[in-house]
Design a protein around this motif. Structure first.
Motif, PDB file in Angstrom:
ATOM      1  N   ILE A  44       0.841  -1.201   0.000  1.00 34.97           N
ATOM      2  CA  ILE A  44       0.000   0.000   0.000  1.00 34.97           C
ATOM      3  C   ILE A  44       0.873   1.246   0.000  1.00 34.97           C
ATOM      4  O   ILE A  44       0.622   2.199  -0.748  1.00 34.97           O
ATOM      5  N   GLN A  48       0.910   4.224  -2.687  1.00 26.84           N
ATOM      6  CA  GLN A  48       0.620   5.603  -2.321  1.00 26.84           C
ATOM      7  C   GLN A  48       1.689   6.539  -2.857  1.00 26.84           C
ATOM      8  O   GLN A  48       1.401   7.679  -3.202  1.00 26.84           O
ATOM      9  N   LEU A  76      -6.651  -6.808  -1.921  1.00 22.81           N
ATOM     10  CA  LEU A  76      -6.883  -5.550  -1.208  1.00 22.81           C
ATOM     11  C   LEU A  76      -7.977  -4.723  -1.874  1.00 22.81           C
ATOM     12  O   LEU A  76      -8.804  -4.095  -1.200  1.00 22.81           O
ATOM     13  N   MET A  82      -8.394  -0.752  -0.135  1.00 23.93           N
ATOM     14  CA  MET A  82      -7.825   0.391  -0.849  1.00 23.93           C
ATOM     15  C   MET A  82      -8.489   0.539  -2.207  1.00 23.93           C
ATOM     16  O   MET A  82      -9.198  -0.354  -2.664  1.00 23.93           O
ATOM     17  N   THR A 180       1.123   4.053   5.938  1.00 24.11           N
ATOM     18  CA  THR A 180       0.298   3.161   6.736  1.00 24.11           C
ATOM     19  C   THR A 180       0.673   3.225   8.214  1.00 24.11           C
ATOM     20  O   THR A 180       0.094   2.527   9.012  1.00 24.11           O
TER      21      THR A 180
END
Length: 181
Positions: A44, A48, A76, A82, A180
């Motif tokens: 993640i 990002q 995910l 997400m 995160t």
């Protein structure tokens, strides 16, 4: 684009990752979301930084094969953990007016929140504890459009007692790079 090691994005390394993500004991987020392990969190973070980063590059950064990264990303996405989206500056795509609208509700907040969330102009809807029951970010084409949304649609909803509008004059920062933690 500057790329730093995933581990450096984390808080104190001696703190268990599940504590840093608000998931005590490594369980889900308490709202029905499935638990997310450290490798998925690292994936993640990579996305990002760059939502178009190739799975092979992500795999190299997190220690997985390209196929394993592809499977985890799909899982995910399927679980709603997400989304991968293009983030724009609303002004550049024809939306000249943005506002945060505080809404005060009489009675149950949920039906009002659901009705507002169903409006295409509402980009962000959150129930709050404070001066307003709801905060809603509205993105509109112009002032007339904003007035129509607030006056004719939001204020017309059953249970809405009052609204307070905070019209955006200039967007200084809009980012989704919080990692995160």
């Amino acid at each position: 684009m500057h790329s730093e090691p995933v581990a450096s994005r984390s808080a104190d390394p001696s703190t268990p990752r599940s504590s840093r993500t608000g998931n005590p004991g490594g369980s889900g987020g308490g709202n029905g979301t499935p638990p997310v392990d450290a490798v998925s969190l690292a994936i993640i973070e990579q996305l990002q930084e760059d939502g178009r980063r190739p799975y092979a590059a992500i795999g190299k950064a997190v220690g997985l094969s390209e196929a394993a990264v592809r499977q985890r990303v799909q899982k995910l996405l399927d679980q709603g953990v997400m989304q991968i989206v293009a983030v724009t500056d609303p002004l550049t795509v024809g939306f000249r007016r943005q506002a945060m609208v505080g809404i005060d509700v009489e009675g149950d907040v949920d039906p009002v929140a659901d009705a507002v969330a169903a409006m295409p102009e509402a980009e962000y809807v959150v129930m709050t504890a404070g001066s307003h029951d709801l905060l809603v970010e509205i993105v509109c084409e112009d002032d007339d459009h904003l007035l129509e949304v607030i006056n004719k649609r939001i204020r017309a909803l059953p249970g809405v007692r009052s609204t307070e509008s905070f019209v955006y004059l200039k967007l200084k920062k809009q980012t989704y790079m919080w990692g995160t933690r």
